[in-house]
Design a protein around this motif. Structure first.
Motif, PDB file in Angstrom:
ATOM      1  N   LYS A 194       0.833  -1.206   0.000  1.00  0.00           N
ATOM      2  CA  LYS A 194       0.000   0.000   0.000  1.00  0.00           C
ATOM      3  C   LYS A 194       0.868   1.257   0.000  1.00  0.00           C
ATOM      4  O   LYS A 194       0.585   2.228  -0.718  1.00  0.00           O
ATOM      5  N   GLY A 224       2.053  -2.312  -8.830  1.00  0.00           N
ATOM      6  CA  GLY A 224       1.499  -3.636  -9.085  1.00  0.00           C
ATOM      7  C   GLY A 224       1.750  -4.647  -7.981  1.00  0.00           C
ATOM      8  O   GLY A 224       1.313  -5.801  -8.085  1.00  0.00           O
ATOM      9  N   ALA A 227      -1.517  -6.113  -6.224  1.00  0.00           N
ATOM     10  CA  ALA A 227      -2.238  -7.054  -7.074  1.00  0.00           C
ATOM     11  C   ALA A 227      -1.507  -8.393  -7.152  1.00  0.00           C
ATOM     12  O   ALA A 227      -2.136  -9.457  -7.156  1.00  0.00           O
ATOM     13  N   TRP A 228      -0.189  -8.352  -7.207  1.00  0.00           N
ATOM     14  CA  TRP A 228       0.587  -9.593  -7.270  1.00  0.00           C
ATOM     15  C   TRP A 228       0.416 -10.390  -5.975  1.00  0.00           C
ATOM     16  O   TRP A 228       0.240 -11.612  -6.004  1.00  0.00           O
ATOM     17  N   SER A 230      -2.136 -10.411  -3.961  1.00  0.00           N
ATOM     18  CA  SER A 230      -3.490 -10.946  -3.836  1.00  0.00           C
ATOM     19  C   SER A 230      -3.817 -11.976  -4.914  1.00  0.00           C
ATOM     20  O   SER A 230      -4.817 -12.687  -4.802  1.00  0.00           O
ATOM     21  N   ALA A 231      -2.973 -12.091  -5.946  1.00  0.00           N
ATOM     22  CA  ALA A 231      -3.256 -13.018  -7.047  1.00  0.00           C
ATOM     23  C   ALA A 231      -3.115 -14.474  -6.639  1.00  0.00           C
ATOM     24  O   ALA A 231      -3.722 -15.359  -7.236  1.00  0.00           O
TER      25      ALA A 231
END
Length: 309
Positions: A194, A224, A227-228, A230-231
């Motif tokens: 964050k 990014g 997002a990585w 949480s992927a």
């Protein structure tokens, strides 16, 4: 010596036995950060030679020694008792003993205990002998792809956990012209992602579980990282070392990275305000990452100086 340990111990003796190992010295021994095979032959020889081993966690180090058929007196020396435990080591040094210090993983004294022990031993006139080996910092740097002009780096380690100290460290990180190496625990990676999102497209190399079975190295923009993570649930597990690459060099590349509306706003603000204030307001107004705005502002100031000259 058990036949199971004979080849490694014999190889260590052959490779490192001829070197001089002074008595009354502390040996700062790097240990594996995940792969047992990364223990160097010299480290193995030293651990077999010393009279005692000071360590972060006696249970962990006992397991390491057992893997190579070694048995040594162990002294607990960790971040909560380093000052007091250092006195026990000093007493042994005064008797002429050799004492090794190992952290749970990697190189002692680098975001791990050991620095205070070294300082106190040296203040008393004793030698501290480095025995190099595994390090998450150099491991990550070797695969980060820093070009010749980017090779210098700053070691940041763990950021402050929260509050004004953390914000101050993040602001300094954003303005750091060098590559920066960070360390982070898995339970704080979401918070770090964050915070780093504000750096937008600035390149980041993430090392997860370095040297271990599920080692992973990925290259992505700061924006990014969340997002990585949480992927895939596995992406948030393990220990992390991260390399924040240098910002885009001041010049045409930095300017080209800004949207036209941001460029216009920056030009107007720079005419009326100091650079840092203009950058902050421009980033807040346009939503452009502050670091990108800052680099463009530096480029404009540099060009103005060249024209004046």
């Amino acid at each position: 010596m058990s036949a199971a340990f004979l080849p490694a111990r014999s190889a260590a003796e052959a490779a490192a036995g001829a070197q001089h190992y002074p008595q009354a010295s502390v040996y700062m021994v790097a240990t594996p950060i995940g792969n047992l095979a990364d223990l160097s032959l010299r480290a193995l020889h030293v651990l077999g030679l010393v009279d005692a081993i000071a360590c972060e966690d006696t249970r962990h180090t006992a397991g390491l020694l057992q893997a190579f058929g070694l048995h040594k007196p162990l002294l607990a020396l960790h971040q909560h008792n380093e000052r007091e435990a250092a006195q026990q080591v000093l007493e042994r040094l005064r008797r002429g003993e050799r004492v090794a210090f190992v952290s749970d993983a990697g190189t002692p004294g680098v975001s791990d205990p050991g620095a205070r022990l070294c300082a106190e031993a040296q203040a008393q006139g004793f030698r501290c002998v480095p025995v190099p080996g595994a390090s998450s910092v150099t491991t990550l740097l070797s695969v980060a792809g820093l070009t010749e002009g980017e090779g210098r780096f700053a070691f940041v380690g763990f950021l402050p956990a929260k509050g004004a100290d953390r914000q101050r460290a993040l602001d300094q990180l954003a303005q750091q012209p060098l590559a920066s190496v960070l360390l982070e625990a898995p339970h704080r990676m979401a918070s770090l992602a964050k915070d780093l999102a504000a750096l937008g497209e600035r390149r980041l190399t993430v090392g997860r579980e370095l040297t271990k079975q599920f080692e992973q190295v990925v290259h992505l923009p700061c924006g990014g990282l969340a997002a990585w993570l949480s992927a895939d649930a596995s992406h948030g597990r393990g220990e992390f070392a991260l390399l924040l690459h240098p910002p885009v060099a001041a010049g045409e590349d930095a300017e080209a990275a800004l949207p036209p509306a941001t460029t216009r706003a920056l030009d107007l603000l720079l005419q009326e305000l100091p650079l840092k204030t203009a950058v902050r307001l421009c980033a807040d107004i346009t939503g452009t990452p502050r670091n990108a705005v800052y680099q463009a502002a530096l480029a404009r100031r540099q060009q103005a100086g060249e024209q004046d000259a």
